[in-house]
Write an enzyme that holds these catalytic residues in place. Structure first.
Site, PDB file in Angstrom:
ATOM      1  N   GLU A   1       0.820  -1.207   0.000  1.00  0.00           N
ATOM      2  CA  GLU A   1       0.000   0.000   0.000  1.00  0.00           C
ATOM      3  C   GLU A   1       0.859   1.265   0.000  1.00  0.00           C
ATOM      4  OE1 GLU A   1      -4.219   1.332   2.106  1.00  0.00           O
ATOM      5  OE2 GLU A   1      -2.921  -0.144   3.089  1.00  0.00           O
TER       6      GLU A   1
ATOM      7  N   HIS B   1       6.417 -27.038   0.579  1.00  0.00           N
ATOM      8  CA  HIS B   1       5.824 -28.174  -0.120  1.00  0.00           C
ATOM      9  C   HIS B   1       4.834 -27.725  -1.196  1.00  0.00           C
ATOM     10  CE1 HIS B   1       7.531 -31.173   2.684  1.00  0.00           C
ATOM     11  NE2 HIS B   1       7.430 -30.177   3.557  1.00  0.00           N
TER      12      HIS B   1
ATOM     13  N   LYS C   1     -14.290   1.005  -5.280  1.00  0.00           N
ATOM     14  CA  LYS C   1     -15.449   1.416  -4.491  1.00  0.00           C
ATOM     15  C   LYS C   1     -16.507   2.126  -5.323  1.00  0.00           C
ATOM     16  CE  LYS C   1     -12.935   1.712  -0.126  1.00  0.00           C
ATOM     17  NZ  LYS C   1     -12.526   2.572   1.007  1.00  0.00           N
TER      18      LYS C   1
END
Length: 330
Positions: free
Chosen positions: A183, A204, A317
């Site tokens: 960010e 793994h 948004k």
């Protein structure tokens, strides 16, 4: 532990996750700490509405009031107004600090205190690391060296930094680390993409990619020096494939796996840095928080981006509010 269980909600819009947690706490004695600077964030606000309603159903409005703690802006915002009107206990989000930098404020300290963390030791760890970094000359400053190495590796074509650790207790710390760098740095088409590996579990799965996939990443390993728990493998009457480990401590096996991983990845040509910490305790954790906060600030300065804004976060948004029919959004 003799401390309350802590669950996170308001960080997702999943109806399944909300339903599961609502059902779980319905017959339990619970409280809510709602954290929102403005009180207008969709995820946290609607989750708070549901859990506040459940509290009021269980305890009545007066009883619910005593079980709600609001961490929000000191003076203004939707949540501040609601808290003042309802009489909730409040903590403050400093006006000049964004979420990813707020770990040393009420935002992080109150829930950590509830979880049983020694927050005085944690804050002292942050102060001690601050003093160390501000006093260290540039050529010896570990945060500056780390920031410069990250920039150098970016210039040499590496695109990802992987924080690799061998203690599951650092899983949520790694999520914070990812947010901090993604960010803060991820602007203007540049920066490294931060990812994390919780080992030896992830060896793994993504270990194959690291060993033989595209050479696009480098690793920052976190080494924990203190042996804070011991589990010995007892001898067995029946001999089997693991006889050679008899009497060995899991701590030593885990540490050997870390050393072997660094060597194997280095042999492949993956640049590896090692960040050694004395222990996983409150003081060390505070120092680690501050180290990465300061290093991230320096790293952003080297990139020429603002460490403290996040304009891209708002991108989704507008479309979401438009599709949901929010008034005033076209």
């Amino acid at each position: 532990k003799k401390t309350p269980q802590i669950f996170f909600t308001g960080n997702t819009l999943s109806s399944d996750a909300l339903t599961e947690l609502l059902d779980y706490v319905r017959d339990k004695d619970f409280s809510v700490n709602v954290i929102s600077k403005s009180g207008d964030t969709t995820e946290s606000s609607i989750a708070f509405f549901l859990f506040r309603r459940l509290l009021e159903e269980k305890y009545g409005r007066e009883g619910a009031r005593d079980r709600i703690f609001a961490t929000t802006d000191r003076r203004e915002g939707t949540l501040r107004a609601l808290a003042n009107q309802a009489g909730y206990a409040t903590f403050s989000v400093p006006a000049s600090i964004g979420g990813r930098y707020s770990v040393g404020s009420d935002v992080g300290l109150f829930p950590m205190a509830v979880a049983g963390v020694d927050i005085r030791a944690l804050v002292q760890g942050m102060r001690d690391m601050r003093d160390t970094l501000l006093a260290a000359p540039a050529e010896e400053n570990p945060a500056l060296r780390y920031a410069c190495l990250r920039r150098l590796l970016l210039e040499h074509g590496y695109r990802l930094e992987m924080l690799s650790f061998f203690e599951p207790r650092l899983d949520y710390f790694a999520k914070w680390w990812i947010q901090l760098f993604a960010e803060s740095e991820g602007k203007e088409g540049t920066a490294l993409y931060p990812v994390a590996a919780s080992n030896s579990e992830d060896l793994h799965s993504i270990g194959q990619f690291i060993q033989e996939g595209s050479p696009i990443l480098f690793e920052t390993f976190v080494e924990v020096r203190a042996r804070d728990a011991s589990v010995l493998l007892p001898p067995e009457a029946k001999k089997d494939y693991f006889d050679y480990l008899t009497g060995m401590d899991f701590w030593d096996i885990n540490n050997t796996a870390r050393q072997a991983t660094m060597r194997a990845h280095s042999d492949r040509g993956i640049p590896c840095m090692n960040l050694s910490i004395p222990a996983i305790d409150a003081h060390t954790l505070g120092g680690l928080f501050y180290f990465f906060l300061f290093a991230c600030y320096l790293s952003c300065k080297l990139l020429g981006v603002n460490p403290f804004n996040q304009p891209g976060v708002e991108g989704y948004k507008g479309y979401m509010f438009q599709n949901l029919g929010k008034p005033g959004v076209n």
